[in-house]
Design a protein around this motif. Structure first.
Motif, mmCIF file in Angstrom:
data_model
loop_
_atom_site.group_PDB
_atom_site.id
_atom_site.type_symbol
_atom_site.label_atom_id
_atom_site.label_comp_id
_atom_site.label_asym_id
_atom_site.label_seq_id
_atom_site.Cartn_x
_atom_site.Cartn_y
_atom_site.Cartn_z
ATOM 1 N N ARG A 54 -24.312 38.328 -12.614
ATOM 2 C CA ARG A 54 -25.227 37.985 -11.526
ATOM 3 C C ARG A 54 -26.691 38.195 -11.909
ATOM 4 N N LYS A 55 -26.970 38.558 -13.125
ATOM 5 C CA LYS A 55 -28.322 38.974 -13.502
ATOM 6 C C LYS A 55 -29.369 37.882 -13.341
ATOM 7 N N GLU A 56 -28.944 36.593 -13.316
ATOM 8 C CA GLU A 56 -29.900 35.503 -13.138
ATOM 9 C C GLU A 56 -30.245 35.279 -11.670
ATOM 10 N N TYR A 57 -29.574 36.014 -10.794
ATOM 11 C CA TYR A 57 -29.780 35.850 -9.357
ATOM 12 C C TYR A 57 -30.481 37.088 -8.786
ATOM 13 N N PRO A 58 -30.870 37.048 -7.499
ATOM 14 C CA PRO A 58 -31.700 38.134 -6.955
ATOM 15 C C PRO A 58 -31.060 39.516 -6.993
ATOM 16 N N PHE A 59 -31.931 40.509 -7.163
ATOM 17 C CA PHE A 59 -31.559 41.914 -7.012
ATOM 18 C C PHE A 59 -32.459 42.459 -5.906
ATOM 19 N N ILE A 60 -31.892 42.632 -4.734
ATOM 20 C CA ILE A 60 -32.656 43.027 -3.550
ATOM 21 C C ILE A 60 -32.463 44.515 -3.285
ATOM 22 N N ARG A 61 -33.582 45.227 -3.140
ATOM 23 C CA ARG A 61 -33.535 46.670 -2.885
ATOM 24 C C ARG A 61 -33.893 46.976 -1.437
ATOM 25 N N PHE A 83 -36.142 38.749 19.736
ATOM 26 C CA PHE A 83 -36.728 39.913 20.391
ATOM 27 C C PHE A 83 -38.237 39.717 20.451
ATOM 28 N N THR A 84 -38.900 40.535 21.227
ATOM 29 C CA THR A 84 -40.353 40.438 21.361
ATOM 30 C C THR A 84 -41.022 40.682 20.016
ATOM 31 N N GLY A 85 -41.884 39.775 19.617
ATOM 32 C CA GLY A 85 -42.580 39.914 18.344
ATOM 33 C C GLY A 85 -41.848 39.281 17.176
ATOM 34 N N ALA A 86 -40.681 38.660 17.442
ATOM 35 C CA ALA A 86 -39.924 38.005 16.366
ATOM 36 C C ALA A 86 -40.726 36.845 15.794
ATOM 37 N N ARG A 87 -40.673 36.698 14.487
ATOM 38 C CA ARG A 87 -41.413 35.635 13.813
ATOM 39 C C ARG A 87 -40.886 34.274 14.209
ATOM 40 N N LYS A 88 -41.806 33.315 14.402
ATOM 41 C CA LYS A 88 -41.389 31.957 14.739
ATOM 42 C C LYS A 88 -40.511 31.402 13.623
ATOM 43 N N ASN A 89 -39.465 30.698 13.997
ATOM 44 C CA ASN A 89 -38.462 30.132 13.070
ATOM 45 C C ASN A 89 -37.529 31.192 12.508
ATOM 46 N N GLY A 90 -37.690 32.456 12.956
ATOM 47 C CA GLY A 90 -36.781 33.500 12.489
ATOM 48 C C GLY A 90 -37.102 33.985 11.082
ATOM 49 N N LYS A 91 -36.203 34.805 10.547
ATOM 50 C CA LYS A 91 -36.424 35.384 9.222
ATOM 51 C C LYS A 91 -35.075 35.712 8.587
ATOM 52 N N PRO A 92 -34.873 35.342 7.329
ATOM 53 C CA PRO A 92 -33.614 35.706 6.671
ATOM 54 C C PRO A 92 -33.572 37.203 6.387
ATOM 55 N N GLY A 93 -32.385 37.776 6.451
ATOM 56 C CA GLY A 93 -32.222 39.193 6.160
ATOM 57 C C GLY A 93 -32.073 39.445 4.669
ATOM 58 N N LYS A 94 -32.036 40.716 4.305
ATOM 59 C CA LYS A 94 -31.917 41.093 2.894
ATOM 60 C C LYS A 94 -30.625 40.575 2.274
ATOM 61 N N PHE A 95 -29.549 40.536 3.077
ATOM 62 C CA PHE A 95 -28.283 40.053 2.529
ATOM 63 C C PHE A 95 -28.367 38.568 2.191
ATOM 64 N N GLU A 96 -29.019 37.793 3.040
ATOM 65 C CA GLU A 96 -29.191 36.363 2.732
ATOM 66 C C GLU A 96 -29.995 36.176 1.453
ATOM 67 N N LEU A 97 -31.061 36.956 1.306
ATOM 68 C CA LEU A 97 -31.910 36.835 0.120
ATOM 69 C C LEU A 97 -31.156 37.208 -1.153
ATOM 70 N N ALA A 98 -30.134 38.060 -1.002
ATOM 71 C CA ALA A 98 -29.383 38.532 -2.171
ATOM 72 C C ALA A 98 -28.207 37.631 -2.524
ATOM 73 N N HIS A 99 -28.070 36.495 -1.843
ATOM 74 C CA HIS A 99 -26.910 35.621 -2.060
ATOM 75 C C HIS A 99 -26.727 35.291 -3.543
ATOM 76 N N ARG A 100 -25.524 35.488 -4.027
ATOM 77 C CA ARG A 100 -25.099 35.267 -5.412
ATOM 78 C C ARG A 100 -25.597 36.354 -6.363
ATOM 79 N N GLY A 101 -26.389 37.281 -5.834
ATOM 80 C CA GLY A 101 -26.887 38.380 -6.657
ATOM 81 C C GLY A 101 -26.328 39.713 -6.198
ATOM 82 N N SER A 102 -27.177 40.740 -6.219
ATOM 83 C CA SER A 102 -26.771 42.096 -5.840
ATOM 84 C C SER A 102 -27.759 42.665 -4.842
#
Length: 457
Positions: free
Chosen positions: A196-203, A226-245
């Motif tokens: 998985r080293k070519e894919y994201p490593f999210i801490r 929720f109040t103050g949520a960014r428009k269009n939402g935001k991906p979580g850390k798990f989404e950003l880590a897809h195919r990585g660690s």
């Protein structure tokens, strides 16, 4: 049924629907025009009566409609000249029960300016996506490899061997170790040695996220969740880590309520954003680290037993520095080399200084040793680090007492001497710039002025 067999009243209904596309026409299986909208009639100057029932290539010699009819392959977003104007059109086959029974052509844009505007928006969107991907890659790349883990003691070699043993799989890993032992280095190494080293490593530092934001940070959120949520939402850390660690640092600090959500992610291999309704499939390798025994937390009902069994599949235990004192010379050389790469000129460390370091119990582990060596490098200048350099800059009574064994030694005076020497050297290196000196010392400018006044400098 073939297009040629469709009753005229249905063709009229289809024309009404296609009029929303402005220009649109339909041919049957023989290439005969069956639908011709008002827009095309206006743009070409043809009356509908002149066109309907005629072969399409008789009316439009350069048409590609017959090409689509014969091949069954669509032609999307093609440029076509109509009435001296450039049009952006798409042509698609009409297929029923596996047979081509006709073809449809329609305008995508009425005006070329609309097409240019759309092209600009698409270009901007792709540029933003590429920028986002580069940012994620830059922020999520693993910085350390096995070569970054310094030491040849039995304990550290066993931990390294376990990294190599588990890296090629995707099973969860839990790294145990006291604060300052280098748990994050081992987590980086697990990722770097894997496929998985070519894919994201999210801490993720679980201890640093406020309890009410843990789930939105880990799993993301939708617009308006929720109040103050960014428009269009935001991906979580798990989404950003897809195919990585993903590294869940200090996982023992994860709120009990959030542990159930994490368990579901591990079991189902999918995530649902806060405020969302759709599930997002995930392929993520979980690496956890903690300085507390999870089994004990389970017994104290502070950590879910089912989550513990999911995470603690392959534990890696990092020994504290006091149990690997033979690694101190290698670690010292490594830290001196780092210091010298930043402009220093320390020649090394002598044997007496090394023996002194081995008499200390190192509650702060490798991180504490690094701080001691960095300060000693400042003291030594371009000389070899000797015991007196450690004495002045460590400020640690245990080292002082073990080395000098002098009951009359004035610790307070030693600390004052240490501060004076550090401030003098910081001012020398900054050319008298007090702001720069304060920054290098890790104190505020006002604190530096107070120290100068107290020490009479």
């Amino acid at each position: 049924m073939k297009i040629s067999e469709v009753p005229n009243k249905y063709l009229a209904l289809i024309e009404t629907i296609l009029s929303e596309f402005d220009g649109a026409l339909i041919i049957d299986e023989q290439g005969i025009i069956r639908v011709f909208t008002d827009y095309y009639a206006r743009e070409t100057g043809f009356c509908k009566e002149e066109v309907l029932g005629k072969r399409v290539d008789e009316i439009f010699p350069t048409t590609r409609m017959l090409e689509v009819l014969n091949s069954g392959k669509p032609i999307i977003a093609d440029v076509w000249e109509l009435g001296g104007k450039m049009q952006i059109v798409s042509r698609v086959p009409i297929i029923s029960q596996g047979k081509i029974i006709g073809a449809a052509g329609f305008n995508i844009f009425r005006y070329m300016d609309d097409a240019r505007g759309f092209a600009d928006r698409i270009s901007k969107m792709f540029a933003e996506l590429e920028y986002h991907k580069e940012q994620v890659k830059r922020l999520s790349a693993a910085k350390y490899s096995m070569a970054s883990i310094i030491g040849t003691s039995d304990g550290i070699m066993e931990s390294k061997e376990r990294v190599l043993r588990v890296a090629s799989s995707s099973i969860p890993v839990t790294i145990y170790g006291e604060t300052g032992t280098g748990k994050e280095l081992f987590a980086h190494a697990v990722h770097q040695e894997s496929t998985r080293k070519e894919y994201p490593f999210i801490r993720v530092n679980c201890a640093a996220i406020p309890d009410n934001l843990v789930e939105s940070e880990l799993f993301g959120y939708e617009d308006g969740a929720f109040t103050g949520a960014r428009k269009n939402g935001k991906p979580g850390k798990f989404e950003l880590a897809h195919r990585g660690s993903i590294l869940l640092d200090e996982v023992s600090d994860l709120p009990y309520a959030s542990q159930a959500r994490l368990l579901r992610v591990l079991q189902e291999k999918e995530v649902e954003r806060v405020g969302g309704t759709r599930t997002i499939p995930l392929d993520v390798r979980i690496i956890s680290s903690t300085n507390l025994p999870l089994q004990q937390l389970v017994a104290e009902k502070r950590f879910r037993k089912d989550l513990y069994f999911r995470l603690d599949v392959f534990p890696i235990i990092i020994p504290p520095l006091r149990m690997r004192l033979t690694d101190i010379p290698l670690l010292c050389d490594h830290f001196i080399q780092i210091y010298n790469q930043e402009g220093g000129g320390v020649e090394g460390i002598d044997s007496k200084a090394l023996e002194l370091l081995k008499t200390y119990h190192w509650p702060g582990n490798v991180r504490e040793l690094q701080t001691v060596i960095e300060r000693a490098c400042i003291s030594a200048g371009r000389d070899v680090i000797r015991p007196e350099h450690l004495l002045r800059f460590s400020g640690r009574e245990q080292i002082v007492d073990n080395h000098y064994n002098n009951k009359s030694f004035d610790i307070q005076a030693a600390k004052q001497e240490t501060e004076m020497e550090m401030i003098k050297r910081a001012l020398e290196q900054s050319g008298g710039n007090k702001s720069a000196a304060a920054k290098s010392l890790g104190i505020s400018r006002s604190t530096l002025y107070d120290k100068l006044k107290q020490l009479g400098l």
